[in-house]
Scaffold this active site. Structure first.
Site, mmCIF file in Angstrom:
data_model
loop_
_atom_site.group_PDB
_atom_site.id
_atom_site.type_symbol
_atom_site.label_atom_id
_atom_site.label_comp_id
_atom_site.label_asym_id
_atom_site.label_seq_id
_atom_site.Cartn_x
_atom_site.Cartn_y
_atom_site.Cartn_z
ATOM 1 N N ARG A 38 0.823 -1.216 0.000
ATOM 2 C CA ARG A 38 0.000 0.000 0.000
ATOM 3 C C ARG A 38 0.854 1.262 0.000
ATOM 4 N NH1 ARG A 38 -4.668 -2.537 3.948
ATOM 5 N NH2 ARG A 38 -5.966 -3.244 2.229
ATOM 6 N N LYS A 199 -18.965 -18.346 -0.569
ATOM 7 C CA LYS A 199 -20.413 -18.324 -0.362
ATOM 8 C C LYS A 199 -21.165 -17.404 -1.313
ATOM 9 C CE LYS A 199 -20.740 -19.502 4.505
ATOM 10 N NZ LYS A 199 -21.173 -19.004 5.809
ATOM 11 N N GLY A 357 -9.483 -10.118 -1.700
ATOM 12 C CA GLY A 357 -8.355 -10.544 -0.866
ATOM 13 C C GLY A 357 -7.793 -11.900 -1.272
ATOM 14 N N GLY A 380 -13.061 -4.308 0.006
ATOM 15 C CA GLY A 380 -14.462 -3.899 0.100
ATOM 16 C C GLY A 380 -14.889 -2.937 -0.992
HETATM 17 P P1 ADP Z 1 -12.181 -13.110 -2.213
HETATM 18 O O1 ADP Z 1 -11.483 -12.810 -0.896
HETATM 19 O O2 ADP Z 1 -11.216 -13.109 -3.360
HETATM 20 O O3 ADP Z 1 -13.373 -12.221 -2.451
HETATM 21 P P2 ADP Z 1 -13.727 -15.225 -1.016
HETATM 22 O O4 ADP Z 1 -13.326 -14.755 0.335
HETATM 23 O O5 ADP Z 1 -15.140 -15.054 -1.423
HETATM 24 O O6 ADP Z 1 -12.749 -14.617 -2.123
HETATM 25 O O7 ADP Z 1 -13.485 -16.797 -1.134
HETATM 26 C C1 ADP Z 1 -12.246 -17.397 -0.933
HETATM 27 C C2 ADP Z 1 -12.403 -18.688 -0.147
HETATM 28 O O8 ADP Z 1 -13.283 -19.576 -0.785
HETATM 29 C C3 ADP Z 1 -11.072 -19.409 -0.038
HETATM 30 O O9 ADP Z 1 -10.714 -19.485 1.305
HETATM 31 C C4 ADP Z 1 -11.357 -20.790 -0.622
HETATM 32 O O10 ADP Z 1 -10.749 -21.834 0.093
HETATM 33 C C5 ADP Z 1 -12.857 -20.902 -0.498
HETATM 34 N N1 ADP Z 1 -13.395 -21.891 -1.437
HETATM 35 C C6 ADP Z 1 -13.333 -21.868 -2.774
HETATM 36 N N2 ADP Z 1 -13.913 -22.958 -3.309
HETATM 37 C C7 ADP Z 1 -14.370 -23.699 -2.262
HETATM 38 C C8 ADP Z 1 -15.071 -24.957 -2.160
HETATM 39 N N3 ADP Z 1 -15.417 -25.660 -3.241
HETATM 40 N N4 ADP Z 1 -15.378 -25.396 -0.924
HETATM 41 C C9 ADP Z 1 -15.023 -24.689 0.163
HETATM 42 N N5 ADP Z 1 -14.365 -23.507 0.134
HETATM 43 C C10 ADP Z 1 -14.036 -23.007 -1.071
HETATM 44 MG MG MG Z 2 -11.916 -13.396 1.136
#
Ligand code: ADP
Ligand code: MG
Length: 400
Positions: A38, A199, A357, A380
């Protein structure tokens, strides 16, 4: 393209006081900065203003001190790290407004840099209190916002100040806005979006917005399980939000209506254990997942089909890994598709913008972050932009 003032629009700023909002919410451990990304992002703006002879006052928040001063979250902690990255001496001022800041301004010579205290020590910051903004503005001649990551908040130093002083986007803010404009604002088509991660519930607004904007929506990660389940597929023990079946059906209907093709995996990598290299690892068709198995990545056939989709596209926006990439071999699909996107970008056939992230970690893990057209570390703010929301810190910089 919406227009905003940049540093190119500055006249002579010699001896003028620049109030510059930056992101110094740095990862720290035992009083030391563990990642200076950053600081490096703010470097072009700070150096440019200093080289032009401005007196540069940096405004930033650190953590969530809830409107009260505390010694653990003083920005004095980051002065050394900022000075090292800038290659310049950096002063510290324990206030953000009032006579102590005025004194600091008096001591600074043109081209000097000072960090003001953690803006969130003052309750007026997060309340966007006009009185606080006025008091801060009183010590400055113009305002530069270089913190896109804080632009989804209407706070005194991210939004309020821009009403009171001539306001400019810094170089990092400018680069982010230009990349986002190319990716979703006014993109070359066809556009593909990859949405993965854990999710559906955390990205409902993202999905709803994207189906009306993109030509291909690629669903991966845990959220693909929720989509599959909504379509009647038995996903076994997989991470899945069964209660969102109705919502998913609505998203699919909206996609259909706006001509957006939704891509779900047809083969998957499953296991009975949530560990690296589990003994029960296997690849199968989505209809063959056993009751005691979890889907942890999308399969090789699906990955190859998605690569073919990207080859037909001109623009890609990516948020969320396709699998549980922290555990090998469930990083395979994410790494493979990221490499495809990187290669297409290098060839010049794809504009690729990614953020989030875990997405940034996954792209670093695949060693391709540098090959993407733009990787946002804004968290965010990036997600709110993916949701199609107007960010108050950006809106206030826009010229009518
Ligand atoms: P970002 O931070 O890039 O927005 P998220 O926080 O939404 O991404 O999601 C990342 C998480 O999703 C990771 O920790 C990864 O392990 C989990 N993940 C991805 N695919 C699966 C899966 N099939 N089952 C469980 N967890 C998953
Ligand atoms: Mg995340």
């Amino acid at each position: 393209m919406t227009k905003f003032r940049t540093l190119d629009d500055l006249g002579d700023v010699t001896g003028k006081v620049a109030l510059v909002r930056v992101d110094l919410n740095l990862p720290m451990q035992d009083g030391a900065v563990t990642d200076d990304t950053r600081i490096r992002a703010a470097l072009p703006t700070i150096n440019e203003l200093a080289d032009k002879g401005a007196k540069v006052l940096l405004l930033a928040h650190f953590g969530r001190p809830k409107g009260a001063r505390n010694s653990e979250q003083s920005l004095s902690m980051v002065v050394g790290a900022v000075s090292t990255v800038l290659g310049r001496e950096v002063m510290f001022c324990p206030e953000i407004a009032g006579p102590v800041v005025a004194q600091t301004v008096g001591i600074l010579r043109p081209g000097d840099v000072a960090i003001l205290e953690n803006t969130r020590f003052w309750p007026g910051e997060e309340k966007n209190d006009p009185e606080l903004a006025k008091a801060i503005a009183a010590n400055g001649d113009f305002y530069v916002n270089d913190a896109f990551s804080a632009a989804h908040r209407a706070h005194a130093t991210t939004e309020g100040l821009a009403h009171l002083l001539p306001a400019y986007a810094g170089r990092s803010m400018q680069a982010e806005l230009e990349a986002l404009e190319k990716a979703l604002g006014n993109p070359e088509r066809p556009v593909a979006a990859v949405v993965g991660g854990a999710k559906v519930s955390s990205k409902l607004d993202v999905l709803t917005h994207l189906v009306s904007q993109v030509d291909h929506l690629i669903i991966g990660g845990g959220m693909a399980n929720t989509f599959l389940a909504a379509k009647g597929v038995d996903v076994g023990k997989s991470l899945c939000e069964h209660e969102l079946a109705g919502t998913v059906t609505e998203i699919l209907a909206a996609a259909d209506k706006s001509g957006c093709t939704v891509h779900l995996p047809y083969d998957v990598v499953v296991s009975k254990e949530f560990t690296a290299n589990p003994p029960s690892l296997r690849t199968c068709n989505v209809h063959e997942v056993a009751a005691d198995e979890m889907i942890l990545d999308i399969g090789p056939a699906a990955t190859e089909a998605l690569a073919d989709v990207l080859k037909t596209c001109r623009t890609l926006v990516w948020n969320g890994p396709l699998g549980a990439f922290e555990l090998p071999p469930f990083d395979k699909a994410t790494v493979a598709l990221a490499k495809t996107a990187a290669a297409l970008t290098r060839e010049g056939s794809l504009i690729s913008v990614a953020g989030g992230g875990d997405t940034v970690s996954a792209l670093n893990h695949a060693a391709v972050a540098g090959d993407f057209s733009y990787v946002s570390t804004a968290g965010g703010a990036f997600l709110e932009w993916m949701e199609g929301r107007e960010l108050p810190g950006v809106a206030v910089l826009e010229l009518a």
